[in-house]
Write an enzyme that holds these catalytic residues in place. Structure first.
Site: not given
Ligand code: FPP
Length: 250
Positions: A22, A70
């Site tokens: 991340d 996503n």
């Protein structure tokens, strides 16, 4: 320069390490660059941790490369990530072969663009006999999707008489997940200071140690990985028991 690697006990390694990569977007922003620049640099970190894990002797490494959520990102970013995956898998297959690393994927691969899926399947096929370490890419993956799919398959087998209700237990359930034949992760790392599991290996991480670091993914290097492994080795894993009971079995 000394490395924390020297302090790692290689006889007590986690069998499986799972990572939530991340912070690519934020890293790019700090450089005044578009988000995709962060993802491109994230590939360098993928190479670093893969090498670091193999060097230590870790058997399974799973990277969360693309979640089902996503897809809601801007189309440009989704397309760029898909192309990056194709490119990376193609570029890295030879290195995986040289290092005896097997590539595997978990997630709903049927929804990936043809090119991405083909590159991936090709990489998986070419490296299938390698046995030093398995690198698992979680792609179009989410735990809730995976668990619901497992429930559907089990329900079908029960209603067709192939499976008895009494025989359903946690071990059998695990066999219906995409991680069948992959041991549960013992350590889960998330970069960038976020402290969430984000729909990642929820069932499998039941006893995983969680490790959070402020380092943004494109800055994550071998030494950061070794630090996480060292931290893991300082923890006492009790699995519901008390300390004294653990000492008795040791
Ligand atoms: C999270 O950062 C990262 C991703 C969603 C993608 C990770 C993909 C790669 C590193 C590229 C290729 C990977 C492989 C395995 C070939 P973010 O975009 O959520 O960052 P932010 O939280 O700062 O916005």
């Amino acid at each position: 320069m000394s490395s924390i690697k020297e302090n790692i006990n290689t006889t007590k390694l986690p069998l499986h390490v799972a990572i939530i990569m991340d912070g690519n977007g934020r890293w790019a922003k700090t450089q005044g660059k578009p988000r995709v620049f962060g993802h491109k640099n994230g590939v360098v970190s993928v190479r670093e941790v893969t090498e670091a894990a193999a060097e230590l002797g870790i058997k399974f490494l799973t990277l969360y490369a693309f979640s089902t959520e996503n897809w809601s990102r801007p189309t440009f970013e989704v397309n760029a990530l898909m192309s990056l995956l194709v490119e990376t898998v193609k570029n890295e297959v030879n290195t995986l072969m040289k290092n005896n690393i097997k590539l595997q994927a978990i997630g709903d691969l049927t929804k990936l663009p043809d090119k991405t899926r083909k590159a991936l399947i090709n990489g998986i096929e070419k490296t299938k006999l390698n046995d030093r370490m398995t690198l698992v890419l979680a792609l179009n993956y989410s735990s809730r999707w995976e668990i619901v799919e497992a429930v559907k398959k089990i329900s079908m087998e029960v209603s067709s008489g192939k499976l008895e209700l009494e025989n359903i237990d946690p071990n059998l359930f695990s066999d219906y997940l995409t991680t069948r034949n992959i041991p549960d992760p013992e350590l889960m790392i998330r970069t960038s200071g976020e402290r969430r599991i984000s729909n990642y290996l929820l069932w499998q991480a039941a006893y995983a140690e969680l490790y959070f670091t402020e380092v943004l993914w494109p800055d994550f290097r071998k030494e950061d990985f070794f630090k996480a492994i060292f931290d893991f080795q300082q923890r006492e894993r009790r699995f519901g028991l008390i300390s004294e009971q653990l000492q008795e079995v040791q």
